[in-house]
Design an enzyme around this catalytic site. Structure first.
Site, PDB file in Angstrom:
ATOM      1  N   LEU A 295      -6.161  -2.051   3.694  1.00 28.93           N
ATOM      2  CA  LEU A 295      -4.771  -2.477   3.923  1.00 28.93           C
ATOM      3  C   LEU A 295      -4.625  -3.325   5.184  1.00 28.93           C
ATOM      4  O   LEU A 295      -3.649  -4.064   5.323  1.00 28.93           O
ATOM      5  CB  LEU A 295      -3.859  -1.249   4.020  1.00 28.93           C
ATOM      6  CG  LEU A 295      -3.687  -0.438   2.728  1.00 28.93           C
ATOM      7  CD1 LEU A 295      -3.008   0.897   3.032  1.00 28.93           C
ATOM      8  CD2 LEU A 295      -2.898  -1.227   1.696  1.00 28.93           C
TER       9      LEU A 295
ATOM     10  N   GLY B 143      -3.008   5.043   3.806  1.00 24.87           N
ATOM     11  CA  GLY B 143      -2.886   5.059   5.261  1.00 24.87           C
ATOM     12  C   GLY B 143      -3.481   6.325   5.838  1.00 24.87           C
ATOM     13  O   GLY B 143      -3.922   7.221   5.109  1.00 24.87           O
TER      14      GLY B 143
ATOM     15  N   TYR C   9       1.050   9.581  14.617  1.00 32.16           N
ATOM     16  CA  TYR C   9       1.186   9.465  13.159  1.00 32.16           C
ATOM     17  C   TYR C   9       2.662   9.423  12.762  1.00 32.16           C
ATOM     18  O   TYR C   9       3.092   8.561  11.985  1.00 32.16           O
ATOM     19  CB  TYR C   9       0.462  10.651  12.523  1.00 32.16           C
ATOM     20  CG  TYR C   9       0.784  10.907  11.073  1.00 32.16           C
ATOM     21  CD1 TYR C   9       0.429   9.982  10.094  1.00 32.16           C
ATOM     22  CD2 TYR C   9       1.415  12.089  10.668  1.00 32.16           C
ATOM     23  CE1 TYR C   9       0.714  10.227   8.751  1.00 32.16           C
ATOM     24  CE2 TYR C   9       1.698  12.336   9.346  1.00 32.16           C
ATOM     25  CZ  TYR C   9       1.351  11.402   8.391  1.00 32.16           C
ATOM     26  OH  TYR C   9       1.636  11.636   7.072  1.00 32.16           O
TER      27      TYR C   9
ATOM     28  N   HIS D 134       6.851  14.300   9.598  1.00 34.84           N
ATOM     29  CA  HIS D 134       6.471  14.151  11.005  1.00 34.84           C
ATOM     30  C   HIS D 134       7.223  13.003  11.700  1.00 34.84           C
ATOM     31  O   HIS D 134       7.105  12.852  12.913  1.00 34.84           O
ATOM     32  CB  HIS D 134       4.955  14.051  11.124  1.00 34.84           C
ATOM     33  CG  HIS D 134       4.314  15.302  10.620  1.00 34.84           C
ATOM     34  ND1 HIS D 134       4.436  16.514  11.272  1.00 34.84           N
ATOM     35  CD2 HIS D 134       3.649  15.567   9.463  1.00 34.84           C
ATOM     36  CE1 HIS D 134       3.835  17.463  10.560  1.00 34.84           C
ATOM     37  NE2 HIS D 134       3.349  16.913   9.457  1.00 34.84           N
TER      38      HIS D 134
ATOM     39  N   ASP E 148      -7.666   1.453  -2.900  1.00 31.10           N
ATOM     40  CA  ASP E 148      -7.992   2.278  -1.724  1.00 31.10           C
ATOM     41  C   ASP E 148      -9.171   1.621  -1.034  1.00 31.10           C
ATOM     42  O   ASP E 148      -9.875   0.798  -1.632  1.00 31.10           O
ATOM     43  CB  ASP E 148      -8.364   3.714  -2.167  1.00 31.10           C
ATOM     44  CG  ASP E 148      -8.142   4.741  -1.054  1.00 31.10           C
ATOM     45  OD1 ASP E 148      -8.824   4.655  -0.010  1.00 31.10           O
ATOM     46  OD2 ASP E 148      -7.278   5.619  -1.212  1.00 31.10           O
TER      47      ASP E 148
ATOM     48  N   LEU F 159      -2.588  12.588  -2.997  1.00 34.53           N
ATOM     49  CA  LEU F 159      -1.411  12.218  -3.787  1.00 34.53           C
ATOM     50  C   LEU F 159      -1.721  11.041  -4.710  1.00 34.53           C
ATOM     51  O   LEU F 159      -1.148  10.930  -5.797  1.00 34.53           O
ATOM     52  CB  LEU F 159      -0.228  11.890  -2.866  1.00 34.53           C
ATOM     53  CG  LEU F 159       0.267  13.058  -2.002  1.00 34.53           C
ATOM     54  CD1 LEU F 159       1.529  12.676  -1.247  1.00 34.53           C
ATOM     55  CD2 LEU F 159       0.518  14.302  -2.853  1.00 34.53           C
TER      56      LEU F 159
ATOM     57  N   CYS G 148       3.018  18.256   0.165  1.00 42.75           N
ATOM     58  CA  CYS G 148       2.822  18.161  -1.284  1.00 42.75           C
ATOM     59  C   CYS G 148       1.402  18.548  -1.643  1.00 42.75           C
ATOM     60  O   CYS G 148       0.463  17.749  -1.519  1.00 42.75           O
ATOM     61  CB  CYS G 148       3.147  16.742  -1.776  1.00 42.75           C
ATOM     62  SG  CYS G 148       3.180  16.634  -3.578  1.00 42.75           S
TER      63      CYS G 148
HETATM   64  P1  NAI Z   1      -4.895  11.245   1.868  1.00 38.07           P
HETATM   65  O1  NAI Z   1      -5.434  11.150   3.238  1.00 38.07           O
HETATM   66  O2  NAI Z   1      -5.516  12.197   0.917  1.00 38.07           O
HETATM   67  O3  NAI Z   1      -4.876   9.803   1.183  1.00 38.07           O
HETATM   68  C1  NAI Z   1      -4.618   8.633   1.905  1.00 38.07           C
HETATM   69  C2  NAI Z   1      -5.511   7.549   1.326  1.00 38.07           C
HETATM   70  O4  NAI Z   1      -5.254   6.329   2.044  1.00 38.07           O
HETATM   71  C3  NAI Z   1      -7.012   7.859   1.488  1.00 38.07           C
HETATM   72  O5  NAI Z   1      -7.645   7.846   0.220  1.00 38.07           O
HETATM   73  C4  NAI Z   1      -7.519   6.758   2.395  1.00 38.07           C
HETATM   74  O6  NAI Z   1      -8.823   6.305   2.066  1.00 38.07           O
HETATM   75  C5  NAI Z   1      -6.491   5.656   2.176  1.00 38.07           C
HETATM   76  N1  NAI Z   1      -6.461   4.758   3.327  1.00 38.07           N
HETATM   77  C6  NAI Z   1      -6.407   5.060   4.651  1.00 38.07           C
HETATM   78  N2  NAI Z   1      -6.474   3.953   5.386  1.00 38.07           N
HETATM   79  C7  NAI Z   1      -6.573   2.915   4.526  1.00 38.07           C
HETATM   80  C8  NAI Z   1      -6.705   1.507   4.684  1.00 38.07           C
HETATM   81  N3  NAI Z   1      -6.754   0.959   5.910  1.00 38.07           N
HETATM   82  N4  NAI Z   1      -6.800   0.760   3.578  1.00 38.07           N
HETATM   83  C9  NAI Z   1      -6.749   1.305   2.344  1.00 38.07           C
HETATM   84  N5  NAI Z   1      -6.651   2.624   2.124  1.00 38.07           N
HETATM   85  C10 NAI Z   1      -6.556   3.418   3.210  1.00 38.07           C
HETATM   86  O7  NAI Z   1      -3.345  11.569   2.027  1.00 38.07           O
HETATM   87  P2  NAI Z   1      -2.318  12.126   0.942  1.00 38.07           P
HETATM   88  O8  NAI Z   1      -2.096  13.558   1.218  1.00 38.07           O
HETATM   89  O9  NAI Z   1      -2.703  11.693  -0.407  1.00 38.07           O
HETATM   90  O10 NAI Z   1      -0.981  11.374   1.399  1.00 38.07           O
HETATM   91  C11 NAI Z   1      -0.619  10.138   0.840  1.00 38.07           C
HETATM   92  C12 NAI Z   1       0.486   9.522   1.693  1.00 38.07           C
HETATM   93  O11 NAI Z   1       1.575  10.438   1.749  1.00 38.07           O
HETATM   94  C13 NAI Z   1       0.072   9.248   3.125  1.00 38.07           C
HETATM   95  O12 NAI Z   1       0.679   8.039   3.547  1.00 38.07           O
HETATM   96  C14 NAI Z   1       0.634  10.415   3.897  1.00 38.07           C
HETATM   97  O13 NAI Z   1       0.945  10.036   5.235  1.00 38.07           O
HETATM   98  C15 NAI Z   1       1.878  10.733   3.090  1.00 38.07           C
HETATM   99  N6  NAI Z   1       2.252  12.136   3.210  1.00 38.07           N
HETATM  100  C16 NAI Z   1       1.577  13.100   2.523  1.00 38.07           C
HETATM  101  C17 NAI Z   1       1.950  14.424   2.617  1.00 38.07           C
HETATM  102  C18 NAI Z   1       1.314  15.497   1.814  1.00 38.07           C
HETATM  103  O14 NAI Z   1       1.799  16.632   1.852  1.00 38.07           O
HETATM  104  N7  NAI Z   1       0.241  15.238   1.063  1.00 38.07           N
HETATM  105  C19 NAI Z   1       3.043  14.831   3.520  1.00 38.07           C
HETATM  106  C20 NAI Z   1       3.684  13.733   4.190  1.00 38.07           C
HETATM  107  C21 NAI Z   1       3.299  12.443   4.026  1.00 38.07           C
HETATM  108  C1  15L Z   2       1.765  15.183   6.442  1.00 35.96           C
HETATM  109  O1  15L Z   2       2.370  14.182   6.814  1.00 35.96           O
HETATM  110  C2  15L Z   2       0.353  15.123   6.058  1.00 35.96           C
HETATM  111  O2  15L Z   2       0.021  13.912   5.427  1.00 35.96           O
HETATM  112  C3  15L Z   2      -0.072  16.289   5.184  1.00 35.96           C
HETATM  113  O3  15L Z   2      -1.489  16.343   5.147  1.00 35.96           O
HETATM  114  C4  15L Z   2       0.486  17.610   5.700  1.00 35.96           C
HETATM  115  O4  15L Z   2      -0.031  17.862   6.981  1.00 35.96           O
HETATM  116  C5  15L Z   2       2.005  17.496   5.778  1.00 35.96           C
HETATM  117  O5  15L Z   2       2.406  16.371   6.554  1.00 35.96           O
HETATM  118  C6  15L Z   2       2.667  18.738   6.387  1.00 35.96           C
HETATM  119  O6  15L Z   2       3.465  18.603   7.311  1.00 35.96           O
HETATM  120  O7  15L Z   2       2.407  19.831   5.878  1.00 35.96           O
END
Ligand code: NAI
Ligand code: 15L
Length: 266
Positions: free
Chosen positions: A51, A72, A135, A112, A33, A14, A165
């Protein structure tokens, strides 16, 4: 238009989307990041940061007008991983925002946080949290932390309980949980341009046929999702058979996150 918008988690899925699509929101996008990121382009600053490192996060947040907090652990993990990135990390972001005077944040929560509601239940922002994983618990914590910083310090937050997403739904569950990248970008635009945000819980899902979530309490934001996952159903049917409806991964909104199993036992 903001002067500087911070995006945490900028190297992730994202974060990469936001980097490509949110340049018009601010003079400068500050991208951060712990993982490697592409070098800064025009109107960008790249600031690597863990972070969990409070001093580094305070320096990161200084000078920003808004934060899209995506960074995260984004799936289930060990408690140590979740503690550092999601619990301590999110605390550091909010505390830094308080000190730096940042007044508007998007907190990327997740479905979640409510994943143990069954799929026959239609829930709104007032439904009890029912996390389906460590999580998910960390997202409940982030939501409550954001609530505290709103009530006590006046920091506005849009808690977005993102469904799924991705460019396209990856399985049949995502026909209900899918949030199109375009709808997500339009939501972020609303969050950072609306005059009145407050503390809002928004279910991040597109206008899908199957729908478990009711955004009535966030309608004042004026965000109306436009896309519909249904256009992908035939393609998905051709790729996979829908799973048995008694399986926990199908009964509960959180899908496989709600199935029996615990990361620490692996
Ligand atoms: P992702 O795993 O691709 O990106 C998360 C980023 O956070 C990674 O680049 C990682 O290096 C960074 N990160 C992790 N720990 C860190 C730390 N201690 N310090 C600095 N950076 C750190 O996940 P995505 O899919 O891009 O999701 C982004 C956010 O949206 C997350 O918080 C996720 O929980 C939330 N989310 C995403 C969903 C989706 O469908 N993509 C669904 C629900 C929630
Ligand atoms: C999340 O919270 C995760 O970050 C994403 O990778 C997917 O697993 C999403 O939920 C989901 O429920 O599809």
């Amino acid at each position: 238009m903001m002067k500087r918008l911070l995006i945490t988690g900028a190297a992730g899925g994202l974060g990469t989307l936001c980097r490509a699509r949110l340049g018009h929101m601010a003079d400068t996008l500050r991208l951060s990041d712990v993982a490697d990121m592409d070098p800064a382009g025009d109107g960008e600053e790249v600031v690597p940061c863990d972070l969990a490192d409070a001093a580094a996060v305070h320096a990161l947040v200084e000078g920003c007008d808004g934060i899209v907090h995506l960074g995260g652990k984004s799936i289930e993990g060990t408690f140590a991983e979740i503690l550092n990135s999601n619990i301590i990390g999110t605390y550091n972001v909010y505390e830094a925002a308080r000190k730096a005077g940042v007044k508007r944040i998007l907190f990327a929560s997740s479905n979640h946080a409510i994943g143990f509601h069954t799929r026959e239940t239609r829930i709104d922002a007032l439904a009890p949290m029912r996390p389906d994983s460590l999580y998910g618990v960390s997202k409940c914590y982030g939501e409550n932390l954001a609530r505290l910083y709103h009530d006590k310090f006046g920091i506005d937050t849009a808690v977005v309980r993102i469904g799924s997403c991705f460019p396209e739904p990856k399985d049949h569950r995502m026909l209900a949980t899918w949030l199109s990248p375009d709808d997500f970008v339009r939501l972020i635009e609303r969050i950072f341009t609306t005059t009145r945000l407050g503390y809002a819980i928004v279910y991040g899902a597109s206008d899908n046929e199957e729908c478990w979530w009711d955004n009535r309490h966030a309608r004042y934001l004026g965000w109306r999702p436009e896309d519909n996952a249904e256009v992908f159903r035939t393609k998905l049917d051709g790729l996979m058979t829908p799973p048995d409806s008694d399986h926990p991964a199908v009964r509960f909104q959180g899908g496989s996150f709600a199935a029996v199993g615990h990361f620490e036992d692996d």
